[in-house]
Design a protein around this motif. Sequence first.
Motif, mmCIF file in Angstrom:
data_model
loop_
_atom_site.group_PDB
_atom_site.id
_atom_site.type_symbol
_atom_site.label_atom_id
_atom_site.label_comp_id
_atom_site.label_asym_id
_atom_site.label_seq_id
_atom_site.Cartn_x
_atom_site.Cartn_y
_atom_site.Cartn_z
ATOM 1 N N ASN A 1 -14.869 -3.764 -3.642
ATOM 2 C CA ASN A 1 -14.001 -3.151 -2.633
ATOM 3 C C ASN A 1 -14.532 -3.438 -1.234
ATOM 4 O O ASN A 1 -15.748 -3.435 -1.009
ATOM 5 N N GLY A 2 -13.628 -3.733 -0.305
ATOM 6 C CA GLY A 2 -14.001 -3.908 1.098
ATOM 7 C C GLY A 2 -14.850 -5.127 1.379
ATOM 8 O O GLY A 2 -15.544 -5.195 2.384
ATOM 9 N N GLU B 1 -9.594 2.735 5.061
ATOM 10 C CA GLU B 1 -8.416 3.574 5.279
ATOM 11 C C GLU B 1 -7.711 3.923 3.970
ATOM 12 O O GLU B 1 -7.326 5.074 3.745
ATOM 13 N N LEU B 2 -7.540 2.914 3.109
ATOM 14 C CA LEU B 2 -6.767 3.117 1.893
ATOM 15 C C LEU B 2 -7.565 3.786 0.778
ATOM 16 O O LEU B 2 -7.009 4.121 -0.269
ATOM 17 N N SER B 3 -8.847 4.006 1.005
ATOM 18 C CA SER B 3 -9.666 4.664 -0.019
ATOM 19 C C SER B 3 -9.149 6.069 -0.336
ATOM 20 O O SER B 3 -9.239 6.521 -1.479
ATOM 21 N N ARG B 4 -8.598 6.727 0.647
ATOM 22 C CA ARG B 4 -8.078 8.084 0.392
ATOM 23 C C ARG B 4 -6.844 8.079 -0.505
ATOM 24 O O ARG B 4 -6.471 9.100 -1.069
ATOM 25 N N HIS B 5 -6.231 6.892 -0.633
ATOM 26 C CA HIS B 5 -5.096 6.751 -1.540
ATOM 27 C C HIS B 5 -5.516 6.153 -2.884
ATOM 28 O O HIS B 5 -4.669 5.962 -3.766
ATOM 29 N N GLY B 6 -6.804 5.844 -3.027
ATOM 30 C CA GLY B 6 -7.275 5.233 -4.270
ATOM 31 C C GLY B 6 -6.882 3.775 -4.394
ATOM 32 O O GLY B 6 -6.711 3.258 -5.498
ATOM 33 N N ALA C 1 0.835 -1.213 0.000
ATOM 34 C CA ALA C 1 0.000 0.000 0.000
ATOM 35 C C ALA C 1 0.862 1.253 0.000
ATOM 36 O O ALA C 1 0.548 2.232 -0.693
ATOM 37 N N ALA C 2 1.937 1.233 0.777
ATOM 38 C CA ALA C 2 2.826 2.397 0.826
ATOM 39 C C ALA C 2 3.436 2.674 -0.542
ATOM 40 O O ALA C 2 3.609 3.835 -0.934
ATOM 41 N N ALA C 3 3.767 1.605 -1.270
ATOM 42 C CA ALA C 3 4.341 1.780 -2.607
ATOM 43 C C ALA C 3 3.291 2.256 -3.603
ATOM 44 O O ALA C 3 3.535 3.177 -4.397
ATOM 45 N N MET C 4 2.097 1.665 -3.568
ATOM 46 C CA MET C 4 1.056 2.020 -4.537
ATOM 47 C C MET C 4 0.495 3.422 -4.305
ATOM 48 O O MET C 4 -0.012 4.052 -5.232
ATOM 49 N N ALA C 5 0.589 3.906 -3.084
ATOM 50 C CA ALA C 5 0.096 5.259 -2.788
ATOM 51 C C ALA C 5 0.857 6.317 -3.581
ATOM 52 O O ALA C 5 0.370 7.434 -3.760
#
Length: 255
Positions: free
Chosen positions: A242-243, A180-185, A128-132
Amino acid sequence: MHIESRTFLITGAASGLGAACAERLVEGGGRVVLCDLSDAIDPLAERLGDAAIAVRADITSGEQMQSAVEAAVTHGGEQGLAGVIHCAGVVSVAKLVDRHGQPADLESYARTVQINLVGTFNVMRLAAAAMANNAAGEDGERGVIINTASVAAFDGQVGQCAYSASKAGVVGMSLPAARELSRHGIRVMAIAPGVFETPMMGDIPDDAVSALAQAVPFPKRLGKPLEFARLAEQIIVNPMLNGEVIRLDGGIRMQ
């Protein structure tokens, strides 16, 4: 998200569900990074051609998985890492109290949870950190994470306390992670397979495998890795998924 020209990290890629996903994505024009501890990823990567590379990494190691994620980002070029299909895990069976009245081994329980649950969290957080950092695509999407749960998360059998708990944890992480990760798409999904034709079934006696197959309402057989891969493919290309956790089990409910 389109599969063509995109790069996906696949854990547990040496065989079974992971290998099937790798083959399916490459057939669709995608690129894959095969992550496993088994040497079997090398011949698979060679067979898949330039679209695939092999990386050995322990999913419970932050350092090793960070290296695998970085390799995937590099393999992806300007588009980076588009998604993760996390298939690595272990099956364990142990009764709380055995036939001799002895309690279950605590270290064995902890190992199962460490690999199946903590390992999933480790892969998810690093990917997730990389894809953000990816450029936003259609709908602002930057990536997708597909984890592997199990029907044992919902109706585990006798002796599956460790396995069921670890997979239930994967289920429990899906919605909060997606929120949580929705804000990063970044989307987060999980597949909960039933009984499938994978190397994990190799240690089970033939009569037991036959009984499991007959317990599936329809079709009365074990699932095929390709069927798991097809669902993973649909999750990637369908942005409204999603989710959620999808059971892929032919309607079986374990007793």
